[in-house]
Design an enzyme around this catalytic site. Structure first.
Site, PDB file in Angstrom:
ATOM      1  N   SER A 183      -4.739  12.304  -1.729  1.00  0.00           N
ATOM      2  CA  SER A 183      -4.544  10.937  -2.189  1.00  0.00           C
ATOM      3  C   SER A 183      -4.128  10.970  -3.649  1.00  0.00           C
ATOM      4  CB  SER A 183      -5.851  10.159  -2.034  1.00  0.00           C
ATOM      5  OG  SER A 183      -5.847   9.004  -2.828  1.00  0.00           O
TER       6      SER A 183
ATOM      7  N   CYS B 281       0.836  -1.204   0.000  1.00  0.00           N
ATOM      8  CA  CYS B 281       0.000   0.000   0.000  1.00  0.00           C
ATOM      9  C   CYS B 281       0.870   1.253   0.000  1.00  0.00           C
ATOM     10  CB  CYS B 281      -0.929  -0.040   1.214  1.00  0.00           C
ATOM     11  SG  CYS B 281      -2.321   1.111   1.160  1.00  0.00           S
ATOM     12  N   ASP B 282       0.214   2.399  -0.033  1.00  0.00           N
ATOM     13  CA  ASP B 282       0.869   3.681  -0.296  1.00  0.00           C
ATOM     14  C   ASP B 282       2.128   3.942   0.535  1.00  0.00           C
ATOM     15  OD1 ASP B 282      -1.442   3.819  -1.734  1.00  0.00           O
ATOM     16  OD2 ASP B 282      -2.181   5.663  -0.846  1.00  0.00           O
TER      17      ASP B 282
ATOM     18  N   CYS C  62      -4.566  -0.190  -5.189  1.00  0.00           N
ATOM     19  CA  CYS C  62      -5.519   0.588  -5.990  1.00  0.00           C
ATOM     20  C   CYS C  62      -4.960   0.815  -7.394  1.00  0.00           C
ATOM     21  CB  CYS C  62      -5.823   1.899  -5.301  1.00  0.00           C
ATOM     22  SG  CYS C  62      -6.526   1.672  -3.649  1.00  0.00           S
TER      23      CYS C  62
END
Length: 560
Positions: free
Chosen positions: A474, A125-126, A197
């Site tokens: 984001s 993830c990020d 994502c």
């Protein structure tokens, strides 16, 4: 003479005075032969509660198997993670950015305490991505990253959807564009399984940056999480880390100034997230490379946006994988003289050598525009300065929303206040929405403003309002947005002094963000301003407030 590859772990495994250390290692199942093998830390950012991370333990097992085939000893361990998608729009987002530094701290801690010789990190993830890279930089032991991979697009009524479709569904429902039934269907179909994502959001942006830096294997950033190719990438981990040990190639040999320039070029071409500015600054700090916020503007001035990815475009990373992946894009850029081909990578070869056998992008592809037909002639990540942001700010301007916005301030002291105002119809065309006290210290943790930007887009106001903040955005945010404003409001920055009705100009052509106030008016307001109380009085956020640096220096926590 045989090269010593276990130069760290032998401190514990071959020193007779470390009998207790050896007893515990024998207790884990190690044998006499294992005691002389190099030990490789395998740091998985696994946890069940997030599509980005739910599969990483499986990848870590594949990596361990590969490592042990090379007569090395794989040592799996875990670290924490925060799902931005799950915590977005809540106080939980205060923990997101600081999780980056906690990940770096925890990997550094385990590797150093246990004397592992090399490191394979598996982020999903990020904030996982830069956290793992910062640890690699601090440790400077042979190692690299295997990206957990991107998610496949969801499908609803024959059309592709993704996580940002889900975020925007509430605003679309409020404005009557979709029904409640359609909203429910959207959120149930947007994320079809494991993977980060899918658009050019922060995880994929940072995966591209890491591949351009040379710190992951070719194709890592564009290979989908659930693909056979991702398993094959894990199967290469053993030979890769052994080669790095044998050649004594360390992160600081790879993460050079020129390598960071390659990363900045690629994320610009790809239309990457504003978060890349923070994270690349922090990663550079971990290896003592001199990188500053103005360097991003220099790259933006001469680098076009070519990729038509979500959130502002229509494609996802899995689509790029189908036409040749990230290396095909880099090969095009290398041919055009836009990348430094002589940079060393974790393959032991240069970037140019890695790209020699890569196929060109298909001529008729619609995902990556040709250099003579860019989506935007200059970069979308613009560094704006002025009396609103003396230390700088980061704007994400794709060109679709225009390049200059003049409007009046509509000021909110929190994200929640702004969301309520949109719900009540109190945000109008021509507003410059100001969300303040959401910076690194004020937030704390500089929360992302995806919920507000999604509401704006969902409500059909994307072309008619701007949003400025000392918080972050984001990778899924789009519209006329400016974040990372420094100094932040909590420290008495200009955002703290703005009032409803102030005239604000955002000029991405001249890189200026100003409020129409005289120096005298600003000084008068400053004299009346009082600093707010800290939002955290205990625990990890309290420590973060005390140690975190400004957004303009990457929000790192280990500066002098």
């Amino acid at each position: 003479m045989t090269k010593v590859l276990n130069k760290y772990s032998r401190r514990l495994t071959e020193d007779k005075s470390q009998g207790a250390s050896q007893a515990m290692l024998y207790g884990t199942g190690m044998n006499d032969n294992d005691m002389h093998k190099p030990q490789i830390g395998i740091a998985s950012v696994w946890y069940e509660g997030n599509t980005c991370n739910m599969h990483l333990n499986q990848l870590a097992q594949f990596v361990k198997n590969s490592v042990e085939k090379e007569n090395l000893k794989g040592m799996r361990f875990n670290t924490i993670g925060v799902s931005d998608g799950i915590s977005m729009g809540t106080d939980g987002m205060s923990y997101s950015l600081q999780s980056r530094d906690l990940i770096a701290d925890s990997i550094e801690t385990v590797m150093s305490a246990h004397w592992y010789d090399g490191l394979v990190s598996i982020p999903g993830c990020d904030k996982n991505m830069p956290g793992c890279m910062m640890a690699l930089g601090r440790l400077n032991r042979p190692g690299f990253v295997i990206y957990g991979g991107t998610i496949q697009a969801g499908v609803m009524r024959g059309k592709p959807i993704d996580i940002v479709t889900a975020f925007q569904s509430y605003g679309a429902c409020l404005s009557g564009q979709i029904s409640e039934q359609e909203r429910q269907e959207t959120i149930k179909k947007a994320c079809p399984g494991a993977g980060a994502c899918g658009g050019m959001y922060t995880a994929n942006t940072m995966a591209c940056a890491i591949e351009a830096l040379g710190m992951s294997l070719p194709f890592s950033s564009s290979t989908p999480a659930t693909s056979v190719e991702k398993v094959q990438e894990c199967d290469k981990a053993g030979e890769t880390i052994k080669n790095l040990l044998e050649l004594d190639i360390k992160p600081r040999d790879i993460m050079t100034r020129k390598a960071f320039e390659n990363a900045m070029v690629l994320i610009t071409v790809m239309g990457g997230s504003t978060n890349a500015v923070l994270h690349l600054l922090a990663m550079a700090s971990s290896v003592d490379v001199d990188l500053n916020i103005d360097d991003f503007q220099e790259i933006a001035n001469k680098t076009p946006v070519l990729a038509d990815f979500k959130p502002s475009g229509k494609y996802v990373m899995a689509d790029l994988h189908a036409i040749g992946g990230t290396p095909a894009v880099m090969k095009m850029l290398l041919k055009a003289g836009m990348l430094h081909g002589d940079c060393l990578t974790v393959t032991g070869k240069t970037l140019a050598e890695n790209l020699e056998s890569v196929a060109d992008l298909p001529e008729d592809n619609t995902i990556i525009h040709k250099l003579d037909n860019p989506i935007k002639k200059t970069g979308h990540l613009q560094i704006l300065k002025g009396n609103v942001a003396p230390e700088g700010s980061v704007a994400k301007i794709t060109g679709k929303e225009g390049e200059v916005f003049e409007g009046v301030a509509n000021v909110f002291d929190s994200e929640e206040e702004m969301v309520a105002a949109v719900e009540e119809g109190k945000v109008k065309k021509g507003d410059v929405i100001v969300i303040r006290y959401e910076g690194p210290k004020g937030g704390p943790g500089m929360p992302e403003m995806l919920k507000p930007t999604s509401l704006i887009m969902g409500a059909g106001l994307g072309q008619d309002v701007a949003l400025i903040t000392d918080g972050r955005f984001s990778g899924g945010s789009h519209g006329f947005i400016v974040g990372h404003i420094a100094p932040e409001a909590y420290e008495g920055g200009m955002l703290a002094l703005l009032e409803n009705g102030d005239k604000i100009t955002i000029d991405a052509i001249n890189n200026v963000i100003n409020v129409d106030l005289s120096d005298q008016e600003i000084a008068q307001r400053k004299a009346k301003w009082q600093a707010p109380k800290q939002k955290a009085t205990r625990g990890t956020l309290k420590k973060y407030i005390k140690t975190v640096s400004s957004a303009s220096t990457g929000c790192v926590t280990d500066l002098d």
